[in-house]
Design a protein around this motif. Structure first.
Motif, PDB file in Angstrom:
ATOM      1  N   ALA A 176       2.058   0.891   2.851  1.00  0.00           N
ATOM      2  CA  ALA A 176       3.207   0.715   2.008  1.00  0.00           C
ATOM      3  C   ALA A 176       3.768   2.281   1.654  1.00  0.00           C
ATOM      4  CB  ALA A 176       2.918   0.301   0.555  1.00  0.00           C
ATOM      5  N   GLY A 177       2.918   3.225   1.935  1.00  0.00           N
ATOM      6  CA  GLY A 177       3.628   4.516   1.698  1.00  0.00           C
ATOM      7  C   GLY A 177       3.617   5.151   0.466  1.00  0.00           C
ATOM      8  N   VAL A 178       3.644   6.412   0.407  1.00  0.00           N
ATOM      9  CA  VAL A 178       3.460   6.951  -1.006  1.00  0.00           C
ATOM     10  C   VAL A 178       4.430   6.903  -2.042  1.00  0.00           C
ATOM     11  CG1 VAL A 178       4.282   9.329  -0.508  1.00  0.00           C
ATOM     12  CG2 VAL A 178       2.316   9.183  -1.926  1.00  0.00           C
ATOM     13  N   ALA A 179       4.098   6.790  -3.324  1.00  0.00           N
ATOM     14  CA  ALA A 179       5.315   6.466  -4.370  1.00  0.00           C
ATOM     15  C   ALA A 179       5.885   7.628  -4.647  1.00  0.00           C
ATOM     16  CB  ALA A 179       4.370   5.879  -5.631  1.00  0.00           C
TER      17      ALA A 179
ATOM     18  N   TRP B 291      -6.939   2.382  -0.291  1.00  0.00           N
ATOM     19  CA  TRP B 291      -6.440   2.350  -1.424  1.00  0.00           C
ATOM     20  C   TRP B 291      -5.859   3.968  -1.751  1.00  0.00           C
ATOM     21  CZ3 TRP B 291      -8.077   6.592  -4.816  1.00  0.00           C
ATOM     22  CH2 TRP B 291      -9.078   7.362  -4.549  1.00  0.00           C
ATOM     23  N   HIS B 292      -5.933   4.690  -0.678  1.00  0.00           N
ATOM     24  CA  HIS B 292      -5.285   6.132  -0.873  1.00  0.00           C
ATOM     25  C   HIS B 292      -3.842   5.938  -1.185  1.00  0.00           C
ATOM     26  CE1 HIS B 292      -8.905   8.047   1.447  1.00  0.00           C
ATOM     27  NE2 HIS B 292      -9.081   7.748   0.094  1.00  0.00           N
ATOM     28  N   ALA B 293      -3.189   6.947  -1.929  1.00  0.00           N
ATOM     29  CA  ALA B 293      -1.791   6.753  -2.241  1.00  0.00           C
ATOM     30  C   ALA B 293      -0.887   6.794  -1.311  1.00  0.00           C
ATOM     31  CB  ALA B 293      -1.668   8.040  -3.423  1.00  0.00           C
ATOM     32  N   ASP B 294      -1.213   7.515  -0.090  1.00  0.00           N
ATOM     33  CA  ASP B 294      -0.257   7.556   0.839  1.00  0.00           C
ATOM     34  C   ASP B 294      -0.282   6.232   1.828  1.00  0.00           C
ATOM     35  OD1 ASP B 294      -2.811   8.502   1.598  1.00  0.00           O
ATOM     36  OD2 ASP B 294      -2.131   9.548   3.736  1.00  0.00           O
ATOM     37  N   HIS B 295      -1.060   5.267   1.178  1.00  0.00           N
ATOM     38  CA  HIS B 295      -1.187   3.984   2.031  1.00  0.00           C
ATOM     39  C   HIS B 295      -0.936   2.859   1.215  1.00  0.00           C
ATOM     40  CE1 HIS B 295      -2.805   5.513   5.808  1.00  0.00           C
ATOM     41  NE2 HIS B 295      -3.214   6.459   5.078  1.00  0.00           N
ATOM     42  N   ALA B 296      -1.036   3.017  -0.075  1.00  0.00           N
ATOM     43  CA  ALA B 296      -1.159   1.981  -0.987  1.00  0.00           C
ATOM     44  C   ALA B 296       0.067   2.277  -2.390  1.00  0.00           C
ATOM     45  CB  ALA B 296      -2.102   1.789  -1.564  1.00  0.00           C
ATOM     46  N   GLY B 297       0.547   3.574  -2.218  1.00  0.00           N
ATOM     47  CA  GLY B 297       1.314   4.023  -3.502  1.00  0.00           C
ATOM     48  C   GLY B 297       2.613   3.073  -3.842  1.00  0.00           C
TER      49      GLY B 297
ATOM     50  N   GLY C 159      -2.867   4.996  10.465  1.00  0.00           N
ATOM     51  CA  GLY C 159      -2.046   5.126   9.442  1.00  0.00           C
ATOM     52  C   GLY C 159      -1.006   6.148   9.604  1.00  0.00           C
ATOM     53  N   HIS C 160      -1.493   6.979  10.697  1.00  0.00           N
ATOM     54  CA  HIS C 160      -0.677   8.415  10.590  1.00  0.00           C
ATOM     55  C   HIS C 160      -0.420   8.489  12.180  1.00  0.00           C
ATOM     56  CE1 HIS C 160      -1.392   9.806   6.463  1.00  0.00           C
ATOM     57  NE2 HIS C 160      -2.892   9.312   6.843  1.00  0.00           N
ATOM     58  N   ARG C 161       0.630   8.987  12.372  1.00  0.00           N
ATOM     59  CA  ARG C 161       1.216   9.435  13.794  1.00  0.00           C
ATOM     60  C   ARG C 161       1.296   8.210  14.932  1.00  0.00           C
ATOM     61  NH1 ARG C 161      -0.790  13.874  11.349  1.00  0.00           N
ATOM     62  NH2 ARG C 161       0.624  15.664  11.589  1.00  0.00           N
ATOM     63  N   ASP C 162       0.808   8.421  16.180  1.00  0.00           N
ATOM     64  CA  ASP C 162       1.250   7.425  17.071  1.00  0.00           C
ATOM     65  C   ASP C 162       0.114   6.640  17.320  1.00  0.00           C
ATOM     66  OD1 ASP C 162       3.696   8.585  17.302  1.00  0.00           O
ATOM     67  OD2 ASP C 162       3.026  10.062  18.537  1.00  0.00           O
ATOM     68  N   ARG C 163       0.308   5.555  18.464  1.00  0.00           N
ATOM     69  CA  ARG C 163      -0.660   4.621  18.693  1.00  0.00           C
ATOM     70  C   ARG C 163      -1.721   5.205  19.596  1.00  0.00           C
ATOM     71  NH1 ARG C 163       0.617  -0.594  22.797  1.00  0.00           N
ATOM     72  NH2 ARG C 163      -1.009   0.082  24.490  1.00  0.00           N
TER      73      ARG C 163
END
Length: 340
Positions: A37-40, A70-76, A232-236
């Motif tokens: 979901a990205g960071v809040a 759970w990290h904020a940049d994934h769940a925020g 979760g970051h950058r490319d395939r």
């Protein structure tokens, strides 16, 4: 599947949110599902809303979220999305209380962090600065929400495809990939990344024996032998097994480097080993550096290669066979990267 890229200036660079809406099969979507979901942050929420609009969707259309961890940049932004749409949020049971915003769980995670800072030998002034940094960025985790926990092996039916949860702890206690066996690919979060090696030891201090757990997760990914991984970051990542094997060999090398540091310096703290390995650190890396050093020292201590006395570690074996402490990944492919 479509990807929306979100900015991230605090953690490890561009974040990915994956949009599963069924349109790739040429039909009308049954439901709108997001992986992560990205960071809040307001600008990141605007980027997500804009990216969805480009695909003909709105935040209020989101039916479900599958969170890799759970990290904020994934769940925020999970709570904000749920407030807007009523979406169901799925997250591994180990991370569910933190995503939900359970106060006792959040306080316990903070307590463990501060305990580890002392255990790592972090100077008091640095500990204070790091605590202040983490508190200043606490809002990135977003608002509380209701979650539905899952466990390893649970399956999610998403617009005609089946995604199986594959638990891959190490970087985070609940980190999970969502494996599409039909397409022989997976959404892997931060289990493997195309540029960096995911931090182990500092990113989630709740994980016991963090390097051992992470190595087990790398072997799981190798065994899956995926054709592609969506990180979760950058490319395939086009050779996930090769990438996982490369990261495993990197940790063998880093463990050897830790042994060399102890041979040069004598009994040392995780903080001192981190300084020798990584130099001066800033921001979130003040957490990640000594955490990484600790993970390798802990692995060596479990094998009897080093002995711990309080906050200090000393070699108990002057000529250890470091490679024997790690399993053979079983493949020789090397997928290099530009980064640590």
């Amino acid at each position: 599947m479509q990807r929306i890229r979100l900015t991230n200036t605090v953690f490890e660079g561009l974040n990915n949110v994956y949009v599963l809406d069924g349109t790739a099969d040429g039909g009308d979507p049954d439901e709108l599902v997001l992986v992560d979901a990205g960071v809040a942050l307001p600008d990141v929420r605007e980027q997500l809303a804009s990216g969805l609009a480009d695909l003909g969707h709105d935040l209020a259309d989101v039916d479900r979220l599958l969170l890799t961890h759970w990290h904020a940049d994934h769940a925020g932004l999970s709570g904000a999305i749920q407030s807007e749409s009523g979406a169901t949020i799925h997250v591994h049971e180990a991370d569910a209380p933190l995503v939900a915003g359970d106060e006792d769980s959040l306080l316990e995670e903070q307590r463990l962090q501060r305990e580890k800072f002392r255990e790592w030998g972090m100077p008091e002034a640095t500990r204070s600065e790091l605590v202040e940094f983490l508190e200043d960025h606490g809002d990135l985790g977003g608002e509380p929400c209701e979650v539905e926990p899952f466990v390893d092996g649970d399956a999610f039916e998403v617009n005609g495809r089946t995604l199986e949860a594959v638990h891959l702890p190490g970087h985070a206690a609940g980190l999970t990939a969502f494996h599409d066996a039909g397409g022989d690919e997976a959404f892997v979060g931060d289990a493997i990344l195309p540029k960096y090696t995911p931090n182990v030891g500092g990113a989630d201090v709740r994980v016991e024996n963090p390097l051992e757990r992470y190595v087990e997760s790398l072997l799981t990914l190798i065994d899956l032998d995926l054709e592609a991984a969506w990180p979760g970051h950058r490319d395939r990542i086009d050779d996930p097994a090769g990438r996982a094997a490369t990261i495993l060999r990197h940790h063998v090398e880093r463990t050897g480097n830790v042994v060399d540091v102890l041979a040069d310096l004598g009994p040392s703290t995780a903080w001192e080993v981190s300084a020798a390995l990584f130099g001066d650190l800033h921001g979130i890396h003040v957490l990640h550096g000594p955490g990484e050093a600790y993970a390798h020292l802990d692995h060596l201590a479990s094998a009897g290669i080093v002995e711990r006395d309080g906050t200090r570690y000393a070699l108990a074996d002057d000529d250890p066979d470091v490679a024997s402490l790690f399993p053979d990944p079983g493949i020789d492919r090397v997928v290099e990267w530009d980064g640590e």
